[in-house]
Design an enzyme around this catalytic site. Structure first.
Site, mmCIF file in Angstrom:
data_model
loop_
_atom_site.group_PDB
_atom_site.id
_atom_site.type_symbol
_atom_site.label_atom_id
_atom_site.label_comp_id
_atom_site.label_asym_id
_atom_site.label_seq_id
_atom_site.Cartn_x
_atom_site.Cartn_y
_atom_site.Cartn_z
ATOM 1 N N CYS A 56 -11.906 -5.836 10.399
ATOM 2 C CA CYS A 56 -11.305 -5.583 11.706
ATOM 3 C C CYS A 56 -11.902 -6.586 12.695
ATOM 4 O O CYS A 56 -13.129 -6.734 12.763
ATOM 5 C CB CYS A 56 -11.599 -4.153 12.157
ATOM 6 S SG CYS A 56 -11.068 -3.815 13.853
ATOM 7 N N ASP A 63 -11.468 -3.460 5.914
ATOM 8 C CA ASP A 63 -10.142 -2.904 5.642
ATOM 9 C C ASP A 63 -9.784 -3.260 4.208
ATOM 10 O O ASP A 63 -10.096 -4.352 3.734
ATOM 11 C CB ASP A 63 -9.104 -3.490 6.601
ATOM 12 C CG ASP A 63 -9.316 -3.019 8.027
ATOM 13 O OD1 ASP A 63 -9.448 -1.803 8.227
ATOM 14 O OD2 ASP A 63 -9.352 -3.871 8.930
ATOM 15 N N VAL A 78 2.474 -21.228 -7.018
ATOM 16 C CA VAL A 78 1.046 -21.060 -6.774
ATOM 17 C C VAL A 78 0.356 -20.621 -8.067
ATOM 18 O O VAL A 78 0.873 -19.801 -8.824
ATOM 19 C CB VAL A 78 0.783 -20.058 -5.623
ATOM 20 C CG1 VAL A 78 1.213 -18.637 -5.987
ATOM 21 C CG2 VAL A 78 -0.677 -20.090 -5.205
ATOM 22 N N GLU A 79 -0.803 -21.189 -8.325
ATOM 23 C CA GLU A 79 -1.593 -20.836 -9.502
ATOM 24 C C GLU A 79 -2.368 -19.559 -9.186
ATOM 25 O O GLU A 79 -2.957 -19.430 -8.117
ATOM 26 C CB GLU A 79 -2.528 -22.007 -9.849
ATOM 27 C CG GLU A 79 -3.215 -21.882 -11.184
ATOM 28 C CD GLU A 79 -4.417 -20.982 -11.126
ATOM 29 O OE1 GLU A 79 -4.525 -20.116 -12.017
ATOM 30 O OE2 GLU A 79 -5.230 -21.112 -10.187
ATOM 31 N N SER A 80 -2.381 -18.605 -10.103
ATOM 32 C CA SER A 80 -2.870 -17.252 -9.809
ATOM 33 C C SER A 80 -4.371 -17.172 -9.547
ATOM 34 O O SER A 80 -4.802 -16.391 -8.697
ATOM 35 C CB SER A 80 -2.479 -16.280 -10.922
ATOM 36 O OG SER A 80 -3.046 -16.672 -12.149
ATOM 37 N N HIS A 97 -4.291 -6.427 10.422
ATOM 38 C CA HIS A 97 -3.508 -6.358 9.183
ATOM 39 C C HIS A 97 -2.252 -7.220 9.274
ATOM 40 O O HIS A 97 -1.936 -7.977 8.352
ATOM 41 C CB HIS A 97 -3.079 -4.917 8.879
ATOM 42 C CG HIS A 97 -4.178 -3.921 8.802
ATOM 43 N ND1 HIS A 97 -5.503 -4.233 8.661
ATOM 44 C CD2 HIS A 97 -4.134 -2.572 8.826
ATOM 45 C CE1 HIS A 97 -6.227 -3.136 8.607
ATOM 46 N NE2 HIS A 97 -5.413 -2.107 8.714
ATOM 47 N N GLU A 98 -1.540 -7.071 10.386
ATOM 48 C CA GLU A 98 -0.279 -7.796 10.567
ATOM 49 C C GLU A 98 -0.508 -9.306 10.538
ATOM 50 O O GLU A 98 0.288 -10.060 9.967
ATOM 51 C CB GLU A 98 0.370 -7.397 11.896
ATOM 52 C CG GLU A 98 0.696 -5.922 12.018
ATOM 53 C CD GLU A 98 -0.459 -5.048 12.523
ATOM 54 O OE1 GLU A 98 -0.199 -3.880 12.843
ATOM 55 O OE2 GLU A 98 -1.621 -5.516 12.594
#
Length: 165
Positions: A56, A63, A78-80, A97-98
């Site tokens: 936060c 969070d 994208v490579e994992s 969060h947003e």
């Protein structure tokens, strides 16, 4: 059908590397890509990321979330493992969060230039409230732009019960 050649994977440096360095600050530069061998067709790639953490920005409290990333690739994917390390780099990153979900989506758009992408964070409740930000993008001027509009309007028609976390 033949698999990928070593030369096809020259830019994939983290996968299989036994000397992985975990970064503790937001690090988009860690993301790696490889070529999509099937750019002539639409298909979804979905990542389920149940161990996302961030802080936060006001209180510094942690969070926790499960993040769902789905995209339709164009030329690059994208490579994992690099995605895992990138998401891990949010551990000490202070943001709402947003903002985290939009930053992740924007970084992946910049990296891959996908036809379509959506990022959905399902955060565990804090203070009795859970926050589930959803963002998406469809390439402008294409059917994917319309798809993004449709999915945005319909992404959460059936709210879940909180006991599923």
């Amino acid at each position: 059908m033949a698999g990928r050649l070593d030369e096809d994977l020259k830019d994939v440096t983290l996968l299989g590397n036994q000397n992985t360095k975990y970064l503790f600050e937001y690090s988009p530069e860690i993301l790696e890509v490889f070529d999509n061998n099937h750019p002539n067709r639409d298909y979804f790639v979905k990542f389920n990321c149940p161990e996302f953490t961030s802080l936060c920005p006001k209180t510094g409290q942690p969070d926790f979330a499960t993040i769902y990333i789905s995209y339709i690739p164009e030329q690059r994917m994208v490579e994992s493992k690099s995605l895992k390390l990138y998401l891990f780099s949010f551990r000490n990153h202070g943001d709402f969060h947003e903002d985290c979900m939009n930053v992740i989506m924007n970084d992946l758009i910049k990296l891959m230039d996908p036809r379509y992408i959506e990022v959905w964070g399902k955060f565990t409740p804090r203070g009795g409230i859970s926050i589930d930000p959803y963002c998406n993008y469809g390439r402008p001027g294409t059917k994917y732009e319309k798809m993004a509009d449709y999915r945005m309007m319909n992404h959460d028609l059936y709210p879940e019960k909180i006991d599923n976390r």
